[in-house]
Write a protein that holds these residues in place. Structure first.
Motif, PDB file in Angstrom:
ATOM      1  N   LYS A 134       0.839  -1.198   0.000  1.00  9.04           N
ATOM      2  CA  LYS A 134       0.000   0.000   0.000  1.00  9.04           C
ATOM      3  C   LYS A 134       0.876   1.250   0.000  1.00  9.04           C
ATOM      4  CE  LYS A 134      -3.653   2.319   2.554  1.00  9.04           C
ATOM      5  NZ  LYS A 134      -3.237   3.399   3.393  1.00  9.04           N
ATOM      6  N   ARG A 135       1.913   1.242   0.830  1.00  2.30           N
ATOM      7  CA  ARG A 135       2.822   2.398   0.878  1.00  2.30           C
ATOM      8  C   ARG A 135       3.537   2.584  -0.463  1.00  2.30           C
ATOM      9  NH1 ARG A 135       5.011   1.092   6.816  1.00  2.30           N
ATOM     10  NH2 ARG A 135       3.361   2.099   7.974  1.00  2.30           N
ATOM     11  N   GLU A 138       1.141   4.193  -2.778  1.00  2.72           N
ATOM     12  CA  GLU A 138       1.001   5.618  -2.440  1.00  2.72           C
ATOM     13  C   GLU A 138       2.175   6.412  -2.999  1.00  2.72           C
ATOM     14  OE1 GLU A 138       0.670   5.988   1.794  1.00  2.72           O
ATOM     15  OE2 GLU A 138      -1.510   5.724   1.762  1.00  2.72           O
ATOM     16  N   GLU A 141       1.648   6.850  -6.688  1.00  4.18           N
ATOM     17  CA  GLU A 141       0.601   7.853  -6.913  1.00  4.18           C
ATOM     18  C   GLU A 141       1.142   9.253  -6.673  1.00  4.18           C
ATOM     19  OE1 GLU A 141      -2.441   6.641  -4.216  1.00  4.18           O
ATOM     20  OE2 GLU A 141      -3.228   5.102  -5.555  1.00  4.18           O
ATOM     21  N   ASP A 142       1.941   9.398  -5.621  1.00  2.00           N
ATOM     22  CA  ASP A 142       2.528  10.697  -5.311  1.00  2.00           C
ATOM     23  C   ASP A 142       3.454  11.161  -6.428  1.00  2.00           C
ATOM     24  OD1 ASP A 142       1.191  10.835  -2.917  1.00  2.00           O
ATOM     25  OD2 ASP A 142       2.872  10.026  -1.757  1.00  2.00           O
TER      26      ASP A 142
END
Length: 190
Positions: A134-135, A138, A141-142
């Motif tokens: 998940k990280r 993220e 996505e960032d």
């Protein structure tokens, strides 16, 4: 006595039943005790984490965002120098991109516990791996959201130090404007 195994002594059958029931109750009680212990420790850990880390950091980040937004609103409604309005907007925008996970101090005890389980090849670590994935998602996505028109990447994620700097900028701006603000001490570790 008969050699037939179906021709058991009734006393022996009752004793075997009693042993089976006793073992089942013991195992059930043991399991319930372990579950209750885990739940109590989990609740205690949550209570401490919430009171000592989560609530204070979340409250302060919310206060900083609120102050920055109020300052933008105030400056926009007055005859203020455009550079100061832009500075307030930049601070507010930067604070709006901060996630709690960006600024919370690492839980060293939890990380050590996870390392120990990794060494043991514990199958219960699927959740830790899922969290890691998940990280990673993220971060991707960032990176995509921060790509600029030139194909470069601006900043990946803000850090605790970035928030301390934003707080300093907000304080400096308010002083230049003659506005007295009271801040909690965000730059100390909680």
């Amino acid at each position: 006595m008969s050699d037939d195994p179906w021709d058991e002594d009734p006393h022996y059958a009752q004793q075997a039943d009693w042993q089976s029931i006793s073992t089942q109750f013991t195992n059930s009680g043991y399991r319930e005790g372990i579950i209750a212990g885990k739940e109590a420790a989990l609740q205690q850990g949550f209570d401490v984490g919430f009171a000592d880390v989560g609530a204070p950091i979340g409250r302060e980040l919310g206060a900083l965002r609120g102050i920055a937004s109020a300052l933008v609103s105030f400056l926009s409604s007055t005859n203020t120098i455009p550079a100061e309005i832009e500075e307030a907007r930049d601070i507010a925008a930067s604070l709006s991109h901060v996630r709690f996970t960006d600024i919370v101090p690492p839980d060293m005890e939890a990380e050590q516990h996870a390392r120990e389980h990794l060494q043991d090849d514990d199958p219960g670590l699927a959740q830790t791996e899922a969290l890691s994935q998940k990280r990673e998602m993220e971060m991707l996505e960032d990176m995509l959201s921060h790509m600029n028109a030139n194909g470069g990447i601006q900043q990946v994620r803000p850090t605790r130090e970035d928030v301390v700097k934003l707080k300093g900028r907000l304080s400096s701006l308010s002083e230049r404007l003659g506005i007295s603000l009271s801040f909690q001490d965000f730059d100390t570790d909680t």
